[in-house]
Design a protein around this motif. Sequence first.
Motif, PDB file in Angstrom:
ATOM      1  N   HIS A  18       0.831  -1.201   0.000  1.00  0.00           N
ATOM      2  CA  HIS A  18       0.000   0.000   0.000  1.00  0.00           C
ATOM      3  C   HIS A  18       0.867   1.253   0.000  1.00  0.00           C
ATOM      4  N   LEU A  19       1.923   1.255   0.797  1.00  0.00           N
ATOM      5  CA  LEU A  19       2.841   2.393   0.841  1.00  0.00           C
ATOM      6  C   LEU A  19       3.506   2.597  -0.522  1.00  0.00           C
ATOM      7  N   LEU A  20       3.913   1.508  -1.166  1.00  0.00           N
ATOM      8  CA  LEU A  20       4.519   1.611  -2.497  1.00  0.00           C
ATOM      9  C   LEU A  20       3.539   2.210  -3.506  1.00  0.00           C
ATOM     10  N   ASP A  21       2.278   1.801  -3.423  1.00  0.00           N
ATOM     11  CA  ASP A  21       1.259   2.359  -4.319  1.00  0.00           C
ATOM     12  C   ASP A  21       1.074   3.859  -4.071  1.00  0.00           C
ATOM     13  N   MET A  22       1.097   4.262  -2.801  1.00  0.00           N
ATOM     14  CA  MET A  22       0.952   5.683  -2.468  1.00  0.00           C
ATOM     15  C   MET A  22       2.119   6.490  -3.035  1.00  0.00           C
ATOM     16  N   LEU A  23       3.337   5.967  -2.894  1.00  0.00           N
ATOM     17  CA  LEU A  23       4.514   6.660  -3.423  1.00  0.00           C
ATOM     18  C   LEU A  23       4.445   6.749  -4.944  1.00  0.00           C
ATOM     19  N   ALA A  24       4.006   5.674  -5.587  1.00  0.00           N
ATOM     20  CA  ALA A  24       3.901   5.671  -7.050  1.00  0.00           C
ATOM     21  C   ALA A  24       2.863   6.686  -7.509  1.00  0.00           C
ATOM     22  N   ALA A  25       1.735   6.763  -6.822  1.00  0.00           N
ATOM     23  CA  ALA A  25       0.686   7.708  -7.193  1.00  0.00           C
ATOM     24  C   ALA A  25       1.170   9.148  -7.053  1.00  0.00           C
ATOM     25  N   ALA A  26       2.107   9.371  -6.137  1.00  0.00           N
ATOM     26  CA  ALA A  26       2.661  10.716  -5.936  1.00  0.00           C
ATOM     27  C   ALA A  26       3.847  10.986  -6.859  1.00  0.00           C
ATOM     28  N   GLY A  27       4.165  10.017  -7.744  1.00  0.00           N
ATOM     29  CA  GLY A  27       5.271  10.192  -8.684  1.00  0.00           C
ATOM     30  C   GLY A  27       6.641  10.078  -8.051  1.00  0.00           C
ATOM     31  N   GLN A  28       6.718   9.401  -6.903  1.00  0.00           N
ATOM     32  CA  GLN A  28       7.973   9.320  -6.162  1.00  0.00           C
ATOM     33  C   GLN A  28       8.696   7.986  -6.329  1.00  0.00           C
ATOM     34  N   LEU A  29       8.156   7.060  -7.109  1.00  0.00           N
ATOM     35  CA  LEU A  29       8.741   5.722  -7.155  1.00  0.00           C
ATOM     36  C   LEU A  29       9.438   5.404  -8.475  1.00  0.00           C
ATOM     37  N   GLU A  30       8.913   5.868  -9.576  1.00  0.00           N
ATOM     38  CA  GLU A  30       9.489   5.544 -10.884  1.00  0.00           C
ATOM     39  C   GLU A  30      10.950   6.000 -10.945  1.00  0.00           C
ATOM     40  N   GLY A  31      11.842   5.060 -11.265  1.00  0.00           N
ATOM     41  CA  GLY A  31      13.266   5.357 -11.375  1.00  0.00           C
ATOM     42  C   GLY A  31      13.997   5.412 -10.045  1.00  0.00           C
ATOM     43  N   GLU A  44       5.480 -10.507  -3.389  1.00  0.00           N
ATOM     44  CA  GLU A  44       4.518  -9.452  -3.719  1.00  0.00           C
ATOM     45  C   GLU A  44       5.158  -8.065  -3.607  1.00  0.00           C
ATOM     46  N   ILE A  45       6.006  -7.870  -2.611  1.00  0.00           N
ATOM     47  CA  ILE A  45       6.641  -6.564  -2.421  1.00  0.00           C
ATOM     48  C   ILE A  45       7.643  -6.293  -3.538  1.00  0.00           C
ATOM     49  N   ALA A  46       8.496  -7.264  -3.849  1.00  0.00           N
ATOM     50  CA  ALA A  46       9.476  -7.087  -4.924  1.00  0.00           C
ATOM     51  C   ALA A  46       8.777  -6.868  -6.263  1.00  0.00           C
ATOM     52  N   ASP A  47       7.718  -7.631  -6.526  1.00  0.00           N
ATOM     53  CA  ASP A  47       6.958  -7.459  -7.774  1.00  0.00           C
ATOM     54  C   ASP A  47       6.335  -6.067  -7.855  1.00  0.00           C
ATOM     55  N   ARG A  48       5.820  -5.590  -6.741  1.00  0.00           N
ATOM     56  CA  ARG A  48       5.179  -4.269  -6.727  1.00  0.00           C
ATOM     57  C   ARG A  48       6.196  -3.177  -7.051  1.00  0.00           C
ATOM     58  N   ILE A  49       7.409  -3.305  -6.514  1.00  0.00           N
ATOM     59  CA  ILE A  49       8.459  -2.325  -6.795  1.00  0.00           C
ATOM     60  C   ILE A  49       8.775  -2.312  -8.286  1.00  0.00           C
ATOM     61  N   ILE A  50       8.919  -3.483  -8.877  1.00  0.00           N
ATOM     62  CA  ILE A  50       9.213  -3.591 -10.309  1.00  0.00           C
ATOM     63  C   ILE A  50       8.043  -3.063 -11.136  1.00  0.00           C
ATOM     64  N   ASP A  51       6.823  -3.391 -10.723  1.00  0.00           N
ATOM     65  CA  ASP A  51       5.633  -2.918 -11.450  1.00  0.00           C
ATOM     66  C   ASP A  51       5.588  -1.392 -11.517  1.00  0.00           C
ATOM     67  N   HIS A  52       6.116  -0.736 -10.503  1.00  0.00           N
ATOM     68  CA  HIS A  52       6.128   0.729 -10.465  1.00  0.00           C
ATOM     69  C   HIS A  52       7.411   1.304 -11.069  1.00  0.00           C
ATOM     70  N   GLU A  53       8.135   0.465 -11.830  1.00  0.00           N
ATOM     71  CA  GLU A  53       9.334   0.878 -12.569  1.00  0.00           C
ATOM     72  C   GLU A  53      10.423   1.466 -11.679  1.00  0.00           C
ATOM     73  N   ALA A  54      10.595   0.840 -10.530  1.00  0.00           N
ATOM     74  CA  ALA A  54      11.667   1.210  -9.615  1.00  0.00           C
ATOM     75  C   ALA A  54      12.606   0.017  -9.477  1.00  0.00           C
ATOM     76  N   ASP A  55      13.750   0.253  -8.895  1.00  0.00           N
ATOM     77  CA  ASP A  55      14.709  -0.807  -8.594  1.00  0.00           C
ATOM     78  C   ASP A  55      14.711  -1.033  -7.099  1.00  0.00           C
TER      79      ASP A  55
END
Length: 78
Positions: A18-31, A44-55
């Motif tokens: 949920h926190l990762l989704d919030m960061l992605a929605a705020a444009g803070q996760l990509e890259g 699930e956590i590692a997949d979510r990070i990759i899904d949001h185009e982060a490392d």
Amino acid sequence: MAQFSVPQKSDGITATPHLLDMLAAAGQLEGALVSIDAMGCQVEIADRIIDHEADYLLALNGNPLVLHSLVTGLAFLA
């Protein structure tokens, strides 16, 4: 750095996606590079990070032993 309060009977494993989704929605996760402790080794956590185009940089402990052994063995191949 990010954090948020979770209900008393919740835990970090269920709250982190949920926190990762919030960061992605705020444009803070990509890259971004997400650094997380051994709890982040959940698929699930590692997949979510990759899904949001982060490392990610995940810390491993000895559990699960098979994953820890594989990663430790990779150090000898380098």
